[in-house]
Each structure stands twice: as C-alpha cells, then as structure tokens.
Design a protein around this motif. Sequence first.
Motif, short mmCIF file in Angstrom:
data_model
loop_
_atom_site.label_atom_id
_atom_site.label_comp_id
_atom_site.label_asym_id
_atom_site.label_seq_id
_atom_site.Cartn_x
_atom_site.Cartn_y
_atom_site.Cartn_z
N GLY A 119 -3.51 4.07 0.14
CA GLY A 119 -2.12 4.48 0.04
C GLY A 119 -1.62 5.09 1.34
O GLY A 119 -2.09 4.74 2.42
N LEU A 120 -0.70 6.02 1.24
CA LEU A 120 -0.06 6.65 2.40
C LEU A 120 -0.54 8.10 2.55
O LEU A 120 -0.86 8.75 1.56
CB LEU A 120 1.46 6.64 2.24
N ARG A 121 -0.54 8.58 3.81
CA ARG A 121 -0.84 9.99 4.05
C ARG A 121 0.36 10.61 4.73
O ARG A 121 0.81 10.16 5.78
CB ARG A 121 -2.09 10.16 4.94
N LEU A 122 0.90 11.65 4.11
CA LEU A 122 2.11 12.30 4.59
C LEU A 122 1.76 13.39 5.61
O LEU A 122 0.61 13.82 5.69
CB LEU A 122 2.88 12.90 3.42
N PRO A 123 2.74 13.86 6.39
CA PRO A 123 2.48 14.92 7.38
C PRO A 123 1.89 16.19 6.77
O PRO A 123 1.13 16.90 7.42
CB PRO A 123 3.87 15.18 7.97
N SER A 124 2.23 16.47 5.51
CA SER A 124 1.69 17.66 4.84
C SER A 124 0.23 17.48 4.44
O SER A 124 -0.36 18.39 3.85
CB SER A 124 2.51 17.97 3.58
N LYS A 129 -0.91 7.44 -3.40
CA LYS A 129 -1.58 6.17 -3.64
C LYS A 129 -0.55 5.06 -3.85
O LYS A 129 0.59 5.32 -4.21
CB LYS A 129 -2.51 6.29 -4.85
N TRP A 130 -0.98 3.83 -3.61
CA TRP A 130 -0.04 2.72 -3.70
C TRP A 130 0.58 2.62 -5.10
O TRP A 130 1.76 2.29 -5.22
CB TRP A 130 -0.74 1.40 -3.34
N TYR A 131 -0.20 2.92 -6.13
CA TYR A 131 0.38 2.83 -7.48
C TYR A 131 1.43 3.92 -7.69
O TYR A 131 2.41 3.71 -8.42
CB TYR A 131 -0.70 2.86 -8.56
N GLU A 132 1.24 5.10 -7.06
CA GLU A 132 2.24 6.15 -7.17
C GLU A 132 3.54 5.70 -6.50
O GLU A 132 4.64 5.87 -7.04
CB GLU A 132 1.76 7.43 -6.49
N GLN A 163 -0.37 -3.87 -6.12
CA GLN A 163 0.33 -3.24 -7.25
C GLN A 163 1.24 -4.24 -7.95
O GLN A 163 1.37 -4.21 -9.18
CB GLN A 163 1.15 -2.04 -6.75
N MET A 164 1.85 -5.13 -7.17
CA MET A 164 2.70 -6.17 -7.76
C MET A 164 1.86 -7.12 -8.61
O MET A 164 2.24 -7.48 -9.72
CB MET A 164 3.44 -6.92 -6.66
N ILE A 165 0.69 -7.50 -8.09
CA ILE A 165 -0.21 -8.40 -8.81
C ILE A 165 -0.66 -7.76 -10.13
O ILE A 165 -0.67 -8.39 -11.18
CB ILE A 165 -1.42 -8.77 -7.94
N ASP A 166 -1.04 -6.47 -10.06
CA ASP A 166 -1.50 -5.78 -11.26
C ASP A 166 -0.41 -5.73 -12.34
O ASP A 166 -0.70 -5.83 -13.54
CB ASP A 166 -1.94 -4.35 -10.93
N ARG A 167 0.84 -5.58 -11.93
CA ARG A 167 1.94 -5.54 -12.90
C ARG A 167 2.18 -6.93 -13.49
O ARG A 167 2.44 -7.06 -14.69
CB ARG A 167 3.20 -5.00 -12.24
N PHE A 168 2.10 -7.97 -12.66
CA PHE A 168 2.30 -9.33 -13.15
C PHE A 168 1.28 -9.69 -14.22
O PHE A 168 1.58 -10.42 -15.16
CB PHE A 168 2.15 -10.34 -12.01
N THR A 169 0.06 -9.21 -14.05
CA THR A 169 -1.03 -9.65 -14.93
C THR A 169 -1.28 -8.72 -16.10
O THR A 169 -2.22 -8.89 -16.86
CB THR A 169 -2.34 -9.77 -14.12
N GLY A 170 -0.42 -7.70 -16.25
CA GLY A 170 -0.50 -6.85 -17.42
C GLY A 170 -1.56 -5.79 -17.37
O GLY A 170 -1.84 -5.14 -18.38
N SER A 171 -2.17 -5.57 -16.19
CA SER A 171 -3.20 -4.53 -16.11
C SER A 171 -2.59 -3.15 -15.86
O SER A 171 -3.30 -2.16 -15.78
CB SER A 171 -4.21 -4.86 -14.99
N MET A 172 -1.27 -3.08 -15.72
CA MET A 172 -0.57 -1.80 -15.65
C MET A 172 0.43 -1.73 -16.81
O MET A 172 0.84 -2.77 -17.34
CB MET A 172 0.14 -1.64 -14.31
N LYS A 173 0.82 -0.52 -17.17
CA LYS A 173 1.70 -0.34 -18.34
C LYS A 173 3.02 -1.09 -18.17
O LYS A 173 3.49 -1.77 -19.08
CB LYS A 173 1.96 1.16 -18.56
N GLN A 175 5.23 -4.05 -16.58
CA GLN A 175 5.03 -5.38 -16.01
C GLN A 175 6.22 -5.79 -15.14
O GLN A 175 6.36 -6.96 -14.80
CB GLN A 175 4.78 -6.39 -17.12
N ARG A 176 7.05 -4.84 -14.78
CA ARG A 176 8.17 -5.10 -13.88
C ARG A 176 7.71 -4.93 -12.44
O ARG A 176 7.00 -3.97 -12.12
CB ARG A 176 9.33 -4.15 -14.17
N THR A 177 8.14 -5.80 -11.57
CA THR A 177 7.77 -5.66 -10.16
C THR A 177 8.49 -4.47 -9.54
O THR A 177 9.69 -4.28 -9.78
CB THR A 177 8.09 -6.95 -9.38
N PRO A 178 7.79 -3.65 -8.75
CA PRO A 178 8.43 -2.46 -8.18
C PRO A 178 9.38 -2.77 -7.03
O PRO A 178 10.22 -1.95 -6.69
CB PRO A 178 7.24 -1.63 -7.69
#
Length: 301
Positions: A119-124, A129-132, A163-173, A175-178
Amino acid sequence: MVTRRLRESYVRVSISRILRVSVFFARNTIDVNFMSDVNKFRFNRIYYLNADEENSAHIDLYQTINVNSIYHTESKISVEYHWVNSKKDLREALRKIENEVDNGFYPLIHIACHGNEIGLRLPSKAKVKWYELSNYLLNINLKTRNNLFVAFACCDGAYISLQMIDRFTGSMKSQRTPIFGYVGIIGEIRWGEVEKGYSKFYEELFRSFSTGDMDLDNAISNLDRNTSNPLQCISCIQLFKRVIEGILAQEALSFKSNLALDSRVSSILRSYFRNKGVLPNFQNFHKMRSALLNQELYIHF
C-alpha cells in the motif's frame, strides 16, 4: 443463452491466487487502447494529493500542471492542491472530492506518495493498505457513475489493480470497482521520472482537450517514454475481460478427462432447465460439449 449463463456462472467462481497474479503481471505493458473504453469518460478538475514530502518540488510540479491547464484549456480544467500528512488528511481530502461531485466536478485524482506492494506510506508514517484506499475511492466512483481515473505517482501504484480483481471475483464484500481506470508503475519510479513524465502527461492531456478530442492514450505514451519500469494503464472494462478470459482458460485446462467434461455439461444444462423449464436433449448436450472444447470460447467472449 447457454453461453451467457456459462459466463455468468464463472464470474462467481473464486479466483485462485495463481490466476490473480497472472492477470496482474500480464498487464505490465501498455497494450490496451484505453480510449476505446472512455466514450463517456470526462473530468474537469485535477486533485493533486501530495502525500510524499511538503517541499518545493511538488509545489513546482503542481504549478506546472496548473499553468498548462490555464494555457491549453483556459481554466476549463481546474487544478487543486492538497497536502496529505495523515490518514485523517487523506480521508478528509477524499470526502471533499466526493462532496464536490454533487457540485458538478468530475475528478481526476493524482496521488504522490511512497508506495509498495502492500500500500502507501504517508509522511506521518501511517500506512494505507491498497484495500483501504480502494474503500475510500469507492464512494467517489459510485457518485461519478464509474468515471474516476487515478494517476499514481508512487512506486508500485499498479498494485491497485489487485483490489479491482478481488472485487470482480467476489472475494471482497463489495463487487463494485473502486475506480474506472488508473495509470501506475510496477516497481520503482524516481522523482525525476515523476516530474518530467507527469508534466508531459498532463501537457498532452490538456493540449488534446483544447482541440475537442481528449487523447489519453497519447498522454500515457508520453509518461511511458519517461519511466524506466513497466507502466500499467488499464480500465476496469479491460481488466474485467482479462479476468474472465483467465477463469475460462483455467476452466478449459481442468477438462483432462471426458468424465470431467460431461459433468460440467450436465451441470450447465441442469441449470438451464431449472431457469427455463425446457428439457435439454442429446443435441443440446453435444453442442454444449463442442462449445466447451472450442478454444475460441476462452479467448474471445
């Protein structure tokens, strides 16, 4: 009709880790005509989210983008700068963007940050994480009716696609693309590449916008010429197609025996009978069997 139901049933299949990764790395080059998917894609405001360092370099790049917008579009596309130090700052910035959609603004979000496969690391020092991040972006994309494009000026920005792939395949709550689409790097991107590459990217985007024919493909090519590591730019439409092709191809490999094939055909025809009330016959069985053995089914659909 049977073929359509076959595809729909496979969309609900949980994708394996091997397929998930293979789909991702199959897109490590720009081999998609992005503009074919963007007939209705539009934006009228760029949000520059600086979550890297609060220094003159980012201010200079933001000002360069802003000047090019004023020059080429006569301020029809506005550019807004946000300093993002913490998760709270990020959430507030994205909430503001979401609210401004109600006022007629269609965003293109530029994220400058440190990133990796996680994921990303902020200055703080906070980590997102990518899913967040995908959860934060989802509401904006829903409000814009799948019109959100994100430019990642960070290392490993292309990992958002998992994250887009996981949503397409139903492995995340959800299923809409972010997001509708993105541009990002697999691996490291240096500041000099960000500065020069994205300057050229936005300049071409604004120039083509001024002619009435926005050319995102050419803008992406300008960015690609100024980056050393593989660049990904893909829409959710193309990514979804790649996922389905991967699932179908994987399913084709599972037919190692006539028994497995006949079992799959019987299952599909039983489902068809339950939905339509039409009793399948031997001819239907033979046609479905031939269709599943046809490699073209797994390449184009």
